[in-house]
Scaffold this motif. Sequence first.
Motif, short mmCIF file in Angstrom:
data_model
loop_
_atom_site.label_atom_id
_atom_site.label_comp_id
_atom_site.label_asym_id
_atom_site.label_seq_id
_atom_site.Cartn_x
_atom_site.Cartn_y
_atom_site.Cartn_z
N GLN A 178 0.84 -1.20 0.00
CA GLN A 178 0.00 0.00 0.00
C GLN A 178 0.87 1.26 0.00
OE1 GLN A 178 -2.64 -0.31 3.39
NE2 GLN A 178 -4.23 -1.26 2.13
N ALA A 179 0.33 2.32 -0.51
CA ALA A 179 1.03 3.59 -0.50
C ALA A 179 1.43 3.94 0.93
CB ALA A 179 0.16 4.69 -1.09
N GLY B 127 14.39 -8.65 -13.56
CA GLY B 127 13.46 -7.68 -13.01
C GLY B 127 12.52 -8.28 -11.98
N THR B 128 12.03 -7.43 -11.09
CA THR B 128 11.05 -7.82 -10.10
C THR B 128 9.98 -6.74 -10.03
OG1 THR B 128 10.73 -8.58 -7.79
CG2 THR B 128 12.33 -6.81 -8.14
N GLN B 129 8.73 -7.16 -10.00
CA GLN B 129 7.62 -6.22 -10.06
C GLN B 129 7.35 -5.63 -8.68
OE1 GLN B 129 5.52 -5.25 -12.79
NE2 GLN B 129 4.79 -3.74 -11.27
N VAL B 130 7.22 -4.31 -8.65
CA VAL B 130 6.79 -3.60 -7.45
C VAL B 130 5.49 -2.88 -7.80
CG1 VAL B 130 7.29 -1.71 -5.86
CG2 VAL B 130 9.11 -3.32 -6.50
N THR B 131 4.46 -3.16 -7.05
CA THR B 131 3.17 -2.53 -7.28
C THR B 131 2.73 -1.84 -6.00
OG1 THR B 131 2.55 -4.24 -8.88
CG2 THR B 131 0.78 -2.87 -8.00
N VAL B 132 2.45 -0.54 -6.12
CA VAL B 132 2.02 0.25 -4.98
C VAL B 132 0.57 0.63 -5.21
CG1 VAL B 132 2.47 2.24 -3.54
CG2 VAL B 132 4.36 1.12 -4.72
N LYS C 155 5.11 5.36 -3.11
CA LYS C 155 4.02 6.08 -3.76
C LYS C 155 3.50 5.27 -4.94
CE LYS C 155 6.36 10.47 -2.74
NZ LYS C 155 6.90 11.71 -3.33
N PHE C 156 2.32 5.58 -5.38
CA PHE C 156 1.74 4.87 -6.51
C PHE C 156 2.68 4.96 -7.72
CE2 PHE C 156 -1.34 3.07 -9.23
CZ PHE C 156 -1.33 3.79 -10.41
N GLU C 157 3.30 6.11 -7.89
CA GLU C 157 4.16 6.31 -9.06
C GLU C 157 5.48 5.54 -8.97
OE1 GLU C 157 2.66 8.61 -7.23
OE2 GLU C 157 3.98 10.32 -6.80
N ASP C 158 5.73 4.88 -7.87
CA ASP C 158 6.90 3.99 -7.77
C ASP C 158 6.62 2.62 -8.39
OD1 ASP C 158 7.49 5.34 -4.51
OD2 ASP C 158 8.61 5.80 -6.35
N THR C 159 5.39 2.39 -8.75
CA THR C 159 5.03 1.12 -9.38
C THR C 159 5.81 0.94 -10.68
OG1 THR C 159 2.80 1.14 -8.45
CG2 THR C 159 3.15 -0.19 -10.42
N ALA C 160 6.50 -0.19 -10.78
CA ALA C 160 7.33 -0.45 -11.95
C ALA C 160 7.96 -1.83 -11.81
CB ALA C 160 8.44 0.59 -12.08
#
Length: 125
Positions: A13-14, A118-123, A87-92
């Motif tokens: 979560q954010a 690569g490894t997925q980060v989802t916020v 933050k949401f914008e760190d999603t990548a």
Amino acid sequence: QVQVVESGGGLVQAGGSLRLSCTASGRTFNSLALGWFRQVPGKEREFVAAISWNGGYTRLADLVKGRFTISRDNAKNTVYLQMNGLKFEDTAVYYCAVDTYGVEPTGDAADYDYWGQGTQVTVSS
């Protein structure tokens, strides 16, 4: 040839935190500089952080300063990216990369010689 493997991604979560890890094998680990980059679909790969062979030099992108830290444990052949205040914008997708020069790694992806998958980060917001 150097093999690079990232781990530690996930859903958060954010405002939360994650720690990414990166290991590299095939060369003497404590001679390598390592960097973290990230990419979202449709955009260019973006520099996040880098660390020199002995940890004495670090570089952080302005967007993550004060929230992310990079460190390494050469005894464990591992580099870490501690991400706080996500933050949401760190999603990548976050990629670890190796610069075999090792001294003062740059923020230019072209300077890195080997890359992980690569490894997925989802916020979530």
